[in-house]
Write an enzyme that holds these catalytic residues in place. Structure first.
Site, mmCIF file in Angstrom:
data_model
loop_
_atom_site.group_PDB
_atom_site.id
_atom_site.type_symbol
_atom_site.label_atom_id
_atom_site.label_comp_id
_atom_site.label_asym_id
_atom_site.label_seq_id
_atom_site.Cartn_x
_atom_site.Cartn_y
_atom_site.Cartn_z
ATOM 1 N N GLY A 1 5.966 -62.312 57.157
ATOM 2 C CA GLY A 1 4.977 -61.327 57.566
ATOM 3 C C GLY A 1 3.587 -61.945 57.617
ATOM 4 C CB CYS A 2 0.552 -60.898 59.434
ATOM 5 S SG CYS A 2 0.695 -59.111 59.181
ATOM 6 C CE1 TYR A 3 -3.185 -57.614 55.559
ATOM 7 C CE2 TYR A 3 -1.281 -56.178 55.847
ATOM 8 C CZ TYR A 3 -2.646 -56.406 55.964
ATOM 9 O OH TYR A 3 -3.453 -55.428 56.493
ATOM 10 C CB SER B 1 -3.068 -64.606 55.238
ATOM 11 O OG SER B 1 -2.855 -63.383 54.535
#
Length: 401
Positions: A204-206, A209
Site C-alpha cells: 500500500g501507499c502509506y 512511505s
C-alpha cells in the site's frame, strides 16, 4: 569494430531515431558493447532494435484498467521497451476504448478494447497487473492460469495472517493457499524474494512511505520499537476514482480531513513489516489525513532513539541502506522533503531531523502515492520477476511545478 544503421532503437531509458551505433568487442569477457555518441556503454541484452508496433517480449494483462492505478500502469508501459498490453478489463466500461474512459489516452491507438473480467482470455498473456478493489481479487487470481506472473495492487494478499485480513477487511480470505505463496513486494527490502515469485502483493501507499525509512533503522536497533507515532497525508487520488460525497471538491478544498482514525486498514500491514524487521511485535500510532491535492503523500514519523544513538546515526544508517538505490533518496542534511519534488515519479525522498525533545527524532518521507505507492512499484516488481533491469520504463523525472 562494426557499424549499424537503424531507423529506431529502444533500450532501458527510451528511444533514439535514425542514427549510427558502433559495436566492439571489449575486455576479457569479449562481450559486445554499444556506443551511442558519448552515452554509457550498453550490452545487446539491454537493447532492442525494433519497429515501434512490433510485439513486445512480455504480453501483459491489466485487470481494472479504468481506475487511477490502472491508468498509471498504461502510462508507464506506453514507453516500456519489453512490456506490451494485450488485454485490459473494466467491467462497467466493457466494449469501450480506453481513450473514451481516459481522454488523455486517445493517442494510444494500439491498446485493446476493454472487456469484462469474466469474458477475458489469458491465452496470449504472460503477466498480469491486477488493479481491482480489495475483496474481489482473491477468487479472480485463484482462477488464473498457473503460468502467469502476477502483481496484485489490491490489499488481498498483503497480510500473511489471514485472520488479520478477516478482522481488518470484514470478510474471510478466499484463497489461503495463494496467500502462503504470495511475496510482499516492498522492492528495496524484498528484492531477492521477488525475483523468483509468481505472485507479488504490491504494498500500500502509506506502508511504502513508512516502511522504507523505518525498516533499516529497526533492523539496526537504532530506534525503540515502542512509541512510534506516524502522521501521514495523502492526495485525494489515494481514495480511488469512485464517486463519493466525501471526495467532492467542495468537501475537500481549503481543508484537511483525518480519516480511519485508529482503524485504517493499512495499520496491520505497517505493523507486520515493522514487526518482521524487529523480530518482535511492533505497534504504532498511525493517523492518515486527506489533503486537497490530486496526488502525493508525506509521512512524518516520530521515533524514540535507542540509548546512546543520535540523529547522525540514523542518517548514516539510511545513507548506507539506500546509497546504491535508484529510487530511494536520502536528501542532504537539513533539506525537507516535499511532495512536489517526487510528483509523477517512482522516487521516495526522505530525511531525518532532531526533535526538540531529547532522545527523539523526526523522519519525513514523501512519495507519489500513485507511482512508488502503487503502479510504479508494481512495474518495478514485474521488471524483477521477468529478469529485466528494475528501472526499465520508470526513469521519469518528477513533474514540477
Amino acid at each position: 569494430m562494426s557499424t549499424s544503421v537503424f531507423n529506431s532503437v529502444c533500450f532501458d531509458r527510451g528511444c533514439l531515431w535514425k542514427g549510427e551505433v558502433k559495436f566492439s568487442k571489449l575486455g576479457k569477457r569479449n562481450e559486445d558493447r554499444l556506443y551511442v555518441g558519448r552515452s554509457t556503454l550498453l550490452s545487446p541484452r539491454s537493447l532492442q532494435i525494433r519497429n515501434s508496433k512490433q510485439e513486445k517480449d512480455v504480453r501483459v494483462a491489466l485487470l481494472g484498467a479504468s481506475g487511477y492505478t490502472g491508468a498509471e500502469i498504461i502510462r508507464l508501459l506506453a514507453n516500456h521497451p519489453f512490456f506490451g498490453i494485450t488485454l485490459m478489463t473494466a467491467d462497467r466500461n466493457a466494449g469501450k476504448s480506453i481513450g473514451s474512459v481516459f481522454p488523455h489516452f486517445i493517442t494510444q491507438k494500439d491498446l485493446p478494447v476493454l472487456v469484462s473480467t469474466n469474458g477475458a482470455s489469458f491465452s496470449d498473456v504472460d503477466a498480469v497487473f491486477c488493479c481491482l478493489p480489495h475483496g474481489t481479487t482473491q477468487e479472480i487470481i485463484k482462477a488464473l492460469p498457473k503460468w502467469l506472473k502476477i502483481v496484485d495492487l489490491s490489499a488481498d494478499f498483503r497480510l500473511g495472517d489471514i485472520s488479520e485480513y478477516e478482522e481488518w477487511y470484514g470478510q474471510p480470505h478466499r484463497a489461503p493457499d495463494l496467500q502462503e505463496e504470495a511475496i510482499y513486494g516492498l522492492t528495496e527490502i524484498f528484492r531477492e524474494k521477488i525475483k523468483n515469485a509468481r505472485l507479488v502483493a504490491n504494498p500500500g501507499c502509506y506502508p511504502t512511505s513508512i516502511q522504507l525509512p523505518l525498516v533499516p533503522l529497526i533492523k539496526a536497533n537504532l530506534i525503540e520499537f515502542k512509541n512510534i507515532i506516524i502522521d501521514s497525508k495523502s492526495g485525494v487520488s489515494g481514495a480511488g476514482r469512485g464517486a463519493k460525497v466525501a471526495n467532492l471538491y467542495t468537501e475537500l478544498t481549503e481543508g484537511i480531513m483525518s480519516y480511519g482514525v485508529t482503524r485504517h486498514r493499512h495499520v496491520p500491514e505497517i505493523e507486520q513489516g515493522l514487526s518482521d524487521a524487529a523480530g518482535s511485535k511492533v505497534t504504532v500510532s498511525f493517523t492518515p489525513h486527506l489533503m486537497p491535492m490530486s496526488r502525493g503523500m508525506q509521512s512524518t514519523i516520530y521515533v524514540e532513539m535507542a540509548p546512546g544513538v543520535t540523529t547522525e546515526d540514523l542518517y548514516q544508517q539510511l545513507k548506507l541502506s539506500y546509497e546504491d538505490e535508484e529510487f530511494v533518496k536520502l536528501l542532504e542534511k537539513g533539506v525537507v522533503p516535499r511532495t512536489h519534488d517526487v510528483r509523477g515519479s517512482n522516487y521516495c525522498y526522505m530525511n531525518v531531523f532532531p526533535d526538540r525533545i531529547s532522545g527523539r527524532a523526526i523522519i519525513i518521507s514523501v512519495i507519489d502515492n500513485l507511482l512508488k505507492g502503487a503502479s510504479g512499484q508494481a512495474v518495478q516488481n514485474l521488471n524483477i520477476m521477468m529478469g529485466f533491469p528494475e528501472n526499465t520504463g520508470l526513469s521519469y523525472l518528477p513533474l514540477f511545478p
